[in-house]
Design an enzyme around this catalytic site. Structure first.
Site, PDB file in Angstrom:
ATOM      1  N   GLY A  76      17.686-100.509  16.724  1.00  0.00           N
ATOM      2  CA  GLY A  76      16.734-101.009  15.761  1.00  0.00           C
ATOM      3  C   GLY A  76      16.280 -99.641  14.965  1.00  0.00           C
ATOM      4  CB  ALA A  77      14.922 -96.674  16.399  1.00  0.00           C
TER       5      ALA A  77
END
Ligand code: HXC
Length: 515
Positions: free
Chosen positions: A405-406
């Site tokens: 997600g980062a």
């Protein structure tokens, strides 16, 4: 008629002289003894020499309990220039009734704020005040409401800067809290909603004003303030430096400044910045100072959430807002504080037409109950939201890790970034190699005679296959894999290309950022 004019001239001079003396020599001496400058001395240092034009010098309070004694009513307001560009300013005078805020005082601030919006000039507030003027009762509370309302309506229209240079307590803190940048001065400033006495009464805790809400607390722990400076002089100098990076309002671009740094300057040392051992760290600031014009960088919240770096610099003379993971602090992980810090910074830049440059080396979001219970989902979403809605030119360079997600959140192609580069050392994947191998090959690893050896082997296999920039480049998620030494040049060319970017979000009253 001639004699009357002369009489008025003399009266005017006398009135102005009285006003210039503030609360008088004794109180000025006390102010100096505390290491603080007077309200007028601060304005002199903030603005270009001789540029200050004052408003409402002769305005007084309405006379309750002697509050009409002081022309100016405890605040100096007006406009002047910084680097030749107009700014509006108010400076509270602690030597007059403790800089306390009543109706006339607030009316002066409101007037200069209205002018700032009208002409499109930044507003700078120098705060040094005992808060609501006790003698004026509810009128002084109403007066704060007038200022708060203006802070909100001016948000995203003109840059708003607050310097806390003395007390700032009670509800009064909410004006600086709504401005874009808050400076604090070490040892002489503090901010809190309820002071040490109330804390003692309610919670029986003994705490000093400094420990409750001093500059260090707000710049390192709470994140309420963005810049801490050792004294008034350096604080005002830093405000001037900040203003030079900013446009005057949301309709303008930041001023260009040629630092005579060649746009095609290469830095061969960058080819060796990333350590060959993926677990080894390095300092992102080496890259930042290498690529920016003249190595000049104005860091925002330097002492808060060091795992992400935000700040202003220039590329090819143009102001840019830079957001970078810092592998040297907590491996550059995204946590609650890093997310909110960067989200607010991104939104400021987007409001004021400042292009965003994002340098990525992020292992992911910080795991653990502390972060989950602290709302990392909600706070991480702020950063995601801020990037997605930003319509200014946006460029990303992935240096090493960009996982899960980062990867998406850090200004990826998938959330409307314009130009995405990666270094050959980039690792773009769903998970880090070790964790990925453990999940995919769990059964084999558990059944193996030497599980650690198999795990290491599978990790290496995964790294070779997935942890590189080429899979993403094949899919067009990365526009080009670039040689590190060329980074500055490639960024500047992309900024030139994006100069005429024209992107608009759907029309709506406003979005609903997850606060
Ligand atoms: C009127 C005030 C004042 C105030 C200080 N003074 N605060 N006058 N209203 N709020 C005056 C003092 O009477 C004194 O006058 C001079 O300012 C300097 O104050 P000192 O106490 O001598 O200075 P110092 O020792 O440095 O202490 C500063 C101080 C203290 C910590 C700020 O003055 C103080 O606690 N003041 C009250 C703070 C307060 O409770 N404010 C209301 C907060 S609530 P002379 O004539 O002797 O020089 C609030 C609500 C906002 O602000 C609402 C927003 C919605």
């Amino acid at each position: 008629m001639q004699w009357q004019d002369n009489d008025n001239l003399a009266s005017l001079e006398a009135m102005k002289n009285t006003a210039f003396q503030g609360g008088g020599a004794r109180r000025i001496e006390v102010q100096h003894k505390k290491g603080k400058l007077t309200a007028r001395e601060r304005i002199e240092l903030l603005l270009d020499e001789g540029s200050f034009e004052e408003f409402d010098l002769l305005k007084t309070g309405h006379g309750d309990a002697g509050t009409d004694e002081y022309p100016g009513d405890g605040v100096i307001t007006g406009h002047g220039t910084i680097g030749g560009r107009e700014v509006c300013v108010f400076s509270q005078d602690f030597t007059i009734l403790g800089g306390s805020l009543g109706e006339a005082h607030s009316g002066k601030i409101a007037k200069i704020m209205d002018h700032a919006v009208m002409v499109g000039a930044p507003i700078i507030g120098l705060n040094d005040s005992g808060g609501a003027r006790i003698q004026e009762g509810v009128d002084s509370l109403a007066a704060y409401g007038e200022i708060f309302s203006r802070n909100v309506l001016a948000s995203g229209v003109i840059p708003q800067i607050s310097c806390i240079m003395g007390p700032c307590a009670g509800g009064a803190v909410y004006s600086p809290a709504m401005t874009d940048f808050t400076f604090m001065v070490e040892d002489s400033s503090y901010m809190f909603v309820t002071g040490p006495n109330v804390v003692k009464t309610v919670t029986h805790q003994d705490i000093s004003a400094e420990d409750l809400g001093g500059a260090q607390v707000h710049c390192e722990k709470s994140g309420v303030a963005h810049f801490v400076m050792p004294n008034d002089i350096l604080c005002l100098r830093e405000v001037r430096r900040l203003i030079n990076y900013l446009p005057s309002n949301n309709k303008q671009r930041a001023p260009l400044l040629d630092l005579r740094d060649p746009v095609d300057r290469m830095d061969p040392a960058l080819d060796f910045l990333i350590p060959s051992n993926p677990n080894q760290t390095y300092d992102m600031k080496i890259l930042i100072t290498s690529i920016l014009d003249g190595a000049e960088f104005l860091e925002y919240q330097a002492n808060f959430a060091g795992n992400i770096i935000c700040g202003f610099g220039r590329l090819g003379g143009q102001t840019i807002g830079l957001i970078a993971n810092q592998p040297a602090v907590l491996a550059g992980v995204l946590d609650v504080n890093a997310s909110t810090k960067a989200a607010r910074f991104v939104r400021f830049c987007d409001s004021f037409n400042i292009p965003l440059i994002c340098l990525v080396d992020v292992p992911g979001f910080m795991p653990g109950p502390e972060q989950e219970h602290g709302g990392i989902i909600r706070h991480g979403a702020k950063l995601l939201y801020a990037f997605v809605e930003a319509t200014v030119p946006r460029i990303t360079v992935i240096l090493r890790k960009a996982y899960g997600g980062a990867y998406v959140v850090m200004n990826s192609k998938h959330i409307r970034c314009d130009v995405n580069f990666a270094w050959p050392t980039a690792e773009i994947a769903v998970l880090g190699p070790k964790g990925a191998a453990e999940i995919i090959y769990r059964k084999e690893i558990q059944a193996a005679d030497n599980p650690d050896e198999l795990w290491a082997q599978k990790t290496e296999e995964y790294r070779k296959t997935f942890a590189n920039p080429f899979l993403a480049a094949k899919k067009g998620y990365i526009d080009d894999v670039i040689t590190p030494r060329d980074t500055r040049q490639r960024l500047i060319r992309s900024l030139q290309f994006l100069e005429s970017k024209n992107k608009k979000n759907p029309s709506r009253k406003h979005g609903n950022i997850p606060l």
